[in-house]
Design an enzyme around this catalytic site. Structure first.
Site, PDB file in Angstrom:
ATOM      1  N   LYS A 131     -27.596   6.216 -57.755  1.00 63.54           N
ATOM      2  CA  LYS A 131     -28.822   6.910 -58.172  1.00 63.54           C
ATOM      3  C   LYS A 131     -29.290   7.837 -57.053  1.00 63.54           C
ATOM      4  O   LYS A 131     -29.271   7.468 -55.879  1.00 63.54           O
ATOM      5  CB  LYS A 131     -29.874   5.856 -58.496  1.00 63.54           C
ATOM      6  CG  LYS A 131     -31.162   6.355 -59.111  1.00 63.54           C
ATOM      7  CD  LYS A 131     -32.046   5.155 -59.430  1.00 63.54           C
ATOM      8  CE  LYS A 131     -33.355   5.547 -60.077  1.00 63.54           C
ATOM      9  NZ  LYS A 131     -34.177   4.338 -60.362  1.00 63.54           N
ATOM     10  N   SER A 206     -35.658   3.859 -64.839  1.00 63.95           N
ATOM     11  CA  SER A 206     -35.440   5.167 -64.239  1.00 63.95           C
ATOM     12  C   SER A 206     -34.004   5.396 -63.753  1.00 63.95           C
ATOM     13  O   SER A 206     -33.660   6.483 -63.314  1.00 63.95           O
ATOM     14  CB  SER A 206     -36.399   5.375 -63.069  1.00 63.95           C
ATOM     15  OG  SER A 206     -36.167   4.414 -62.039  1.00 63.95           O
ATOM     16  N   SER A 230     -36.318  -0.574 -64.246  1.00 61.95           N
ATOM     17  CA  SER A 230     -35.500   0.619 -64.068  1.00 61.95           C
ATOM     18  C   SER A 230     -34.007   0.380 -63.934  1.00 61.95           C
ATOM     19  O   SER A 230     -33.223   1.311 -64.079  1.00 61.95           O
ATOM     20  CB  SER A 230     -35.986   1.411 -62.849  1.00 61.95           C
ATOM     21  OG  SER A 230     -37.259   1.948 -63.099  1.00 61.95           O
TER      22      SER A 230
END
Length: 559
Positions: A131, A206, A230
């Protein structure tokens, strides 16, 4: 000279991403001009047989082939680079591919193997995706904000240094939402990341770039983060395994976000993977490196293996409590079906004892966590968005501007809300303790419920911009309980009919009930989660290993 507009910065970001994909050789295949809703079958149509075989192997089996010399790291990295590039064209999940760095690393690992006839470490040659807000030295670190586009990481984050020393290869960086506080993934730098199983639905957030990429097998193991769901949301939405560990077990030094340093609701780093063994491999590798010696906030808790297995061998049954609903928002029919299917099969397992978990004031839990998320009234998020003039994404508006609990708190008010958090945690611990059936040698409760089986959300992956209920994930962030997502099945409109005549009990329940139109959710993965008590991370993973083996999870093929 005028500062560049947010549109100019976004165009630059996308150009750099596209240029990184162009560097992949052989070139990444083009996606069909007219994409179907479910794009998970497209890689098999355009990639080579060898690339398909490599990228669809579970990470533990891939490592075995790399360790034996059956596969080279170069061949593996090339396969994943091409599939990741294709995943970008299908779901918009990549911020940057790293072909030059990844292939240089792969060559080094192959040369090492040729010389020593053994792998360099436990992750020798394994491609791992990351990420974007988890820092890589010299790379951008924007956290989803246009105004942070020029931020660079001075060094690799701590967790990446550990994985690197174990022999992995970093080759792909993935998308995240504006503010990092969505259960979806959309920002003004790269746009919207969609679900590979149904492009009308969200990949989650996320860590939704990781979810979409791994869901399409453009990665087999990825690094995400979780403060309200997330890691678990994208894992559930994309048919993956995903783990939210207890706080301070996995190091976080070197990432970016707003409000760094706040300790009221602690964000964590966790893995997403195509296999349960991939989750365990990540956790064991990181914790075996003793991160507490470098990052003192990490607790010095070595990884513990086989404790649950030993207790079952000695006649103790695995105690599983089922949370059917949080009594605020009723899950959609596919989620209830998955719970029923799992419970039905567990009833036939003699080593498992089932019960029902009664939720305790989950509405109060949301009030507490939503008040503590933005103790500065979201000033840092607001300033970061407004600095570039970029528009507010719908779910940024939802979690900040439309959130009645988002208020600037005085120091005394932070103390008060933190005290409420602790009282709530104590009450939940008391309820868990009441499940004990015996008393230990020191008078402590014993033989309690081991894990809670629960939904990950009130439905499968929601339509874009509609992931507005966090309660099934944020509940466990407030309590700081480890939670492990696993895939079960897929939505089938012929089976998962609307529950006619249901009368919603509140506004949130009504919103969720209206969302469910079976055809809109076709092919969406259905996932559940196991939750354990604080610092019983190993037990949660071992419980799922046991359950998975006994009832044959998942009940369908995803890719």
């Amino acid at each position: 000279m005028a500062a560049p507009s947010w549109q100019d910065i976004a165009a630059t970001a996308q150009d750099l991403r596209d240029a990184s994909i162009v560097q992949v050789n052989p070139p990444v295949p083009d996606a069909p001009s007219d994409l179907p809703k479910n794009v998970t079958g497209i890689p098999k149509q355009v990639l080579t047989v060898d690339e398909i075989l490599i990228t669809e192997i579970a990470p533990e089996k891939l490592l075995s082939s790399l360790a034996s010399g059956k596969l080279t790291s170069t061949a593996v990295v090339n396969a994943f680079l091409r599939r990741a590039g294709l995943a970008q064209k299908l779901t918009n999940c990549i911020t940057e591919l790293l072909p030059r760095e990844a292939l240089s690393r792969a060559k080094f690992l192959d040369d090492y193997y040729d010389q020593h006839k053994s792998p360099i470490g436990t992750l020798h040659g394994l491609p791992i995706s990351v990420k974007e807000h988890v820092g890589m030295k010299g790379k951008g670190l924007n956290g989803g904000f246009v105004s942070w586009w020029d931020h660079k990481s001075k060094e690799d984050s701590h967790v990446l240094r550990i994985l690197w020393r174990a022999g992995c290869v970093f080759y792909a960086r993935t998308t995240q939402p504006q503010t990092l506080m969505h259960l979806e993934t959309s920002n003004n730098l790269y746009g919207v990341t969609v679900n590979p199983f149904n492009r009308g639905l969200t990949s989650g957030g996320s860590s939704g770039g990781e979810g979409a990429l791994i869901g399409l097998r453009g990665s087999c193991l990825g690094v995400g983060s979780d403060i309200g769901g997330s890691v678990r949301s994208p894992s559930a939405n994309c048919g993956l395994y995903g783990f939210r560990p207890t706080s301070y077990r996995v190091p976080v030094e070197g990432w970016t976000a707003t409000m760094l340093g706040e300790e009221q609701i602690v964000a964590v780093i966790g893995p997403l993977s195509t296999s349960l063994e991939g989750i365990k491999l990540f956790m064991k590798t990181v914790i075996s490196a003793k991160p507490w010696l470098v990052e003192p906030s990490c607790l010095p808790l070595p990884w513990k293996d086989l404790e649950l297995e030993r207790s079952i061998i000695h006649g103790r049954r695995l105690r599983v409590a089922v949370l059917w609903s949080d009594d605020i928002v009723k899950p959609h029919p596919p989620i209830t079906r998955a719970l029923n299917e799992v419970v039905s099969r567990l009833k036939d397992v003699s080593e498992v004892e089932l019960s029902t978990w009664t939720p305790y004031k989950h509405d109060e839990a949301w009030e507490i966590i939503a008040s503590l998320y933005f103790a500065d009234g979201a000033k840092e998020e607001i300033d970061a968005i407004n600095a570039s003039g970029e528009p507010w994404r719908p779910l940024s508006r939802f979690i900040i501007q439309d959130n009645p609990y988002c208020k600037h708190l005085s120091i005394e008010e932070v103390w008060q809300w933190t005290s409420r958090r602790e009282k709530y945690r104590c009450k939940y611990a008391e309820i868990w303790n009441l499940t004990a059936t015996s008393i230990g040698a020191n008078g402590e409760p014993a033989n309690m419920v081991d894990v809670i089986l629960a939904p990950v959300g009130p439905g499968a992956a929601p339509p874009l911009d509609h992931a507005k209920y966090w309660g099934y994930t944020s509940q466990w962030n407030l309590l700081d309980y480890p939670a492990l997502v696993f895939p079960v099945s897929k939505v089938d409109p012929d089976i998962d009919k609307v529950e006619e005549g249901y009368e919603p009990t509140n506004e949130k329940d009504a919103f969720n009930y209206r969302l469910y139109e079976p055809e809109k959710y076709r092919d969406a993965p259905i996932s559940l989660q196991l939750i354990g008590r604080r610092y019983e991370d190993e037990k949660v993973i071992e419980a799922l290993e046991f359950i998975k083996d006994k009832i044959g999870l998942p009940f369908t093929t995803f890719v």
